[in-house]
Design a protein around this motif. Structure first.
Motif, PDB file in Angstrom:
ATOM      1  N   GLY A  25      -9.426  -1.860   1.209  1.00 36.73           N
ATOM      2  CA  GLY A  25      -9.681  -3.172   1.785  1.00 36.73           C
ATOM      3  C   GLY A  25      -8.707  -4.247   1.385  1.00 36.73           C
ATOM      4  N   LEU A  26      -7.741  -3.921   0.531  1.00 33.06           N
ATOM      5  CA  LEU A  26      -6.741  -4.905   0.123  1.00 33.06           C
ATOM      6  C   LEU A  26      -5.543  -4.805   1.063  1.00 33.06           C
ATOM      7  CD1 LEU A  26      -6.936  -4.301  -3.739  1.00 33.06           C
ATOM      8  CD2 LEU A  26      -8.139  -6.031  -2.385  1.00 33.06           C
ATOM      9  N   ALA A  27      -5.664  -5.384   2.233  1.00 32.53           N
ATOM     10  CA  ALA A  27      -4.640  -5.240   3.258  1.00 32.53           C
ATOM     11  C   ALA A  27      -3.389  -6.038   2.904  1.00 32.53           C
ATOM     12  CB  ALA A  27      -5.185  -5.704   4.613  1.00 32.53           C
ATOM     13  N   THR A  28      -2.246  -5.354   2.788  1.00 34.11           N
ATOM     14  CA  THR A  28      -0.961  -5.996   2.525  1.00 34.11           C
ATOM     15  C   THR A  28       0.113  -5.265   3.316  1.00 34.11           C
ATOM     16  OG1 THR A  28      -0.243  -4.588   0.695  1.00 34.11           O
ATOM     17  CG2 THR A  28      -1.746  -6.399   0.149  1.00 34.11           C
ATOM     18  N   GLU A  29       1.342  -5.783   3.226  1.00 28.28           N
ATOM     19  CA  GLU A  29       2.479  -5.122   3.865  1.00 28.28           C
ATOM     20  C   GLU A  29       3.160  -4.127   2.935  1.00 28.28           C
ATOM     21  OE1 GLU A  29       4.924  -8.431   4.939  1.00 28.28           O
ATOM     22  OE2 GLU A  29       4.122  -8.489   6.977  1.00 28.28           O
ATOM     23  N   LEU A  30       2.636  -3.976   1.731  1.00 30.13           N
ATOM     24  CA  LEU A  30       3.310  -3.146   0.742  1.00 30.13           C
ATOM     25  C   LEU A  30       3.481  -1.683   1.177  1.00 30.13           C
ATOM     26  CD1 LEU A  30       1.950  -4.600  -2.602  1.00 30.13           C
ATOM     27  CD2 LEU A  30       4.280  -4.729  -1.695  1.00 30.13           C
ATOM     28  N   ILE A  47       6.536  -1.617   3.299  1.00 26.66           N
ATOM     29  CA  ILE A  47       7.734  -1.865   2.487  1.00 26.66           C
ATOM     30  C   ILE A  47       8.085  -0.629   1.670  1.00 26.66           C
ATOM     31  CG2 ILE A  47       8.654  -3.226   0.564  1.00 26.66           C
ATOM     32  CD1 ILE A  47       6.908  -5.561   1.600  1.00 26.66           C
ATOM     33  N   LEU A  48       7.092  -0.001   1.065  1.00 24.50           N
ATOM     34  CA  LEU A  48       7.334   1.152   0.214  1.00 24.50           C
ATOM     35  C   LEU A  48       7.694   2.394   1.034  1.00 24.50           C
ATOM     36  CD1 LEU A  48       4.502   0.485  -2.343  1.00 24.50           C
ATOM     37  CD2 LEU A  48       6.970   0.342  -2.756  1.00 24.50           C
ATOM     38  N   LEU A  49       7.222   2.466   2.263  1.00 20.42           N
ATOM     39  CA  LEU A  49       7.683   3.532   3.150  1.00 20.42           C
ATOM     40  C   LEU A  49       9.183   3.414   3.359  1.00 20.42           C
ATOM     41  CD1 LEU A  49       7.319   5.833   5.247  1.00 20.42           C
ATOM     42  CD2 LEU A  49       6.851   4.037   6.943  1.00 20.42           C
ATOM     43  N   SER A  50       9.668   2.189   3.583  1.00 20.55           N
ATOM     44  CA  SER A  50      11.108   1.971   3.755  1.00 20.55           C
ATOM     45  C   SER A  50      11.880   2.375   2.501  1.00 20.55           C
ATOM     46  CB  SER A  50      11.381   0.499   4.096  1.00 20.55           C
ATOM     47  OG  SER A  50      10.774   0.142   5.322  1.00 20.55           O
ATOM     48  N   VAL A  51      11.313   2.076   1.339  1.00 21.59           N
ATOM     49  CA  VAL A  51      11.948   2.480   0.082  1.00 21.59           C
ATOM     50  C   VAL A  51      12.012   3.996  -0.018  1.00 21.59           C
ATOM     51  CG1 VAL A  51      11.729   2.456  -2.437  1.00 21.59           C
ATOM     52  CG2 VAL A  51      11.238   0.380  -1.116  1.00 21.59           C
ATOM     53  N   LEU A  52      10.920   4.662   0.328  1.00 21.97           N
ATOM     54  CA  LEU A  52      10.886   6.124   0.265  1.00 21.97           C
ATOM     55  C   LEU A  52      11.910   6.744   1.206  1.00 21.97           C
ATOM     56  CD1 LEU A  52       9.635   8.767  -0.692  1.00 21.97           C
ATOM     57  CD2 LEU A  52       7.899   8.516   1.105  1.00 21.97           C
ATOM     58  N   ILE A  53      11.993   6.229   2.427  1.00 24.68           N
ATOM     59  CA  ILE A  53      12.964   6.753   3.388  1.00 24.68           C
ATOM     60  C   ILE A  53      14.380   6.577   2.860  1.00 24.68           C
ATOM     61  CG2 ILE A  53      13.965   6.372   5.676  1.00 24.68           C
ATOM     62  CD1 ILE A  53      11.113   5.708   6.638  1.00 24.68           C
ATOM     63  N   ASN A 113       5.022   7.984  -5.296  1.00 26.84           N
ATOM     64  CA  ASN A 113       3.831   7.659  -6.079  1.00 26.84           C
ATOM     65  C   ASN A 113       3.426   6.189  -5.917  1.00 26.84           C
ATOM     66  OD1 ASN A 113       3.584  10.268  -6.997  1.00 26.84           O
ATOM     67  ND2 ASN A 113       4.759   9.887  -8.877  1.00 26.84           N
ATOM     68  N   HIS A 114       4.414   5.308  -5.838  1.00 28.48           N
ATOM     69  CA  HIS A 114       4.105   3.890  -5.627  1.00 28.48           C
ATOM     70  C   HIS A 114       3.473   3.686  -4.244  1.00 28.48           C
ATOM     71  CE1 HIS A 114       5.514  -0.519  -6.422  1.00 28.48           C
ATOM     72  NE2 HIS A 114       4.223  -0.438  -6.179  1.00 28.48           N
ATOM     73  N   GLU A 167      -0.283   2.108  -3.522  1.00 27.99           N
ATOM     74  CA  GLU A 167      -0.512   0.930  -2.681  1.00 27.99           C
ATOM     75  C   GLU A 167      -1.295   1.287  -1.422  1.00 27.99           C
ATOM     76  OE1 GLU A 167      -0.149  -2.047  -3.392  1.00 27.99           O
ATOM     77  OE2 GLU A 167       1.219  -2.072  -5.106  1.00 27.99           O
ATOM     78  N   GLU A 168      -1.067   2.467  -0.887  1.00 28.48           N
ATOM     79  CA  GLU A 168      -1.792   2.872   0.314  1.00 28.48           C
ATOM     80  C   GLU A 168      -3.267   3.076   0.004  1.00 28.48           C
ATOM     81  OE1 GLU A 168      -3.434   5.189   3.560  1.00 28.48           O
ATOM     82  OE2 GLU A 168      -3.124   6.008   1.553  1.00 28.48           O
ATOM     83  N   SER A 169      -3.561   3.596  -1.183  1.00 30.30           N
ATOM     84  CA  SER A 169      -4.965   3.760  -1.574  1.00 30.30           C
ATOM     85  C   SER A 169      -5.639   2.397  -1.792  1.00 30.30           C
ATOM     86  CB  SER A 169      -5.070   4.608  -2.846  1.00 30.30           C
ATOM     87  OG  SER A 169      -4.474   3.942  -3.943  1.00 30.30           O
TER      88      SER A 169
END
Length: 281
Positions: free
Chosen positions: A147-152, A155-161, A135-136, A140-142
């Motif tokens: 237009g709010l480009a970040t690395e989040l 980072i959150l993909l790594s958390v999910l994995i 969900n996080h 963040e992806e939405s």
């Protein structure tokens, strides 16, 4: 996710996010996937990670069928031939990402593993953490899509994995000898079919190498190499509709006869017969 062409049966998909050109992670619901998917067989150049919240269905990955069921996960690596056989009643989310998207060492190792588990159930105790991480990431992806480009998202993909704890994340897969062996096989299986080559290249005695591979996979080093070549041969026969002669050239066999004998011994069918059964499946 964009279709870029097809060869007879298999559609080749390339990663091209709809919203952010530089994005390395994209998400969608199963409802959206049903809109885009025509039921055909696909091969992507990106990872597909799916979380099933509810419902039941079927998915075929590299010619093996897997169930889609409540609180389960699916991982389809780049290059895998796959088909969503039945997802009419499935609810959940799909995460699409390029191999370089994860940012932690552990998550990149999991993404780089050549044989990720195609399907596994998520224990009840883990589900709240997986659900929160998913969900996080969606949130963040939405925001990044707006237009709010970040690395989040990365980072959150790594958390999910990490929270998903796929079966190939077990400690046994971190065996240093096996990790070197599988990397070498991925790089050279088209030219070298002999386990002795890998033992010499890596500086291990053949018995030491085979013991390490068997400890991790249950197969000998030779068996592991054979299985990898057979999988690639099936992909070539299915995706590119190659003849036995072309497969022999691509996979390092001296001629079509040698390749056909190898394939028949490993699968019980000739390349042409296997290709024919796939065409009418």
């Amino acid at each position: 996710m964009v279709e870029t062409g097809h060869v007879t049966m298999i559609r080749q998909m390339t990663y091209r996010p709809a919203e952010r050109l530089a994005a390395t992670v994209e998400t969608m619901t199963f409802d959206r996937l049903r809109e885009l998917n025509d039921g055909g067989t696909q091969r992507a150049d990106f990872h597909v990670l799916a979380l099933v919240d509810a419902g039941h269905g079927l998915l075929t990955v590299d010619f093996c069928q897997h169930p889609l069921e409540e609180r389960s996960a699916v991982w389809i690596p780049p290059g895998a031939v796959h088909q969503w056989d039945d997802m009419t009643e499935v609810a959940g989310h799909i995460v699409l990402f390029v191999p370089t998207a994860p940012v932690t060492r552990a998550s990149r190792e999991l993404v780089g593993y050549p044989e990720p588990a195609a399907h596994w159930s998520i224990p009840d105790a883990d589900w709240p953490f997986v659900d929160a991480a998913r969900n996080h990431l969606l949130l963040e992806e939405s925001a990044s899509s707006a237009g709010l480009a970040t690395e989040l998202p990365e980072i959150l993909l790594s958390v999910l994995i990490a929270r998903l704890r796929p079966p190939h994340s077990g400690a046994r897969f971190s065996h240093p000898v096996f990790r070197l062996f599988r990397s070498s096989v991925e790089a050279h299986f088209r030219e070298h079919h002999d386990a002795g080559y890998y033992a010499r290249a890596l500086g291990y005695a053949p018995r030491t190498l085979s013991r390490a591979v068997q400890q991790v996979t249950g197969r000998t080093a030779k068996g592991y190499i054979v299985d990898r070549i057979v999988l690639e041969a099936k992909r070539l026969l299915a995706h590119d509709r190659l003849t036995a002669t072309r497969c022999a050239n691509v996979l390092g066999f001296p001629d079509a006869s040698n390749f056909s004998v190898f394939f028949r011994k490993a699968t019980g069918m000739s390349p042409g017969a296997w290709q024919a059964t796939l065409a009418v499946a």
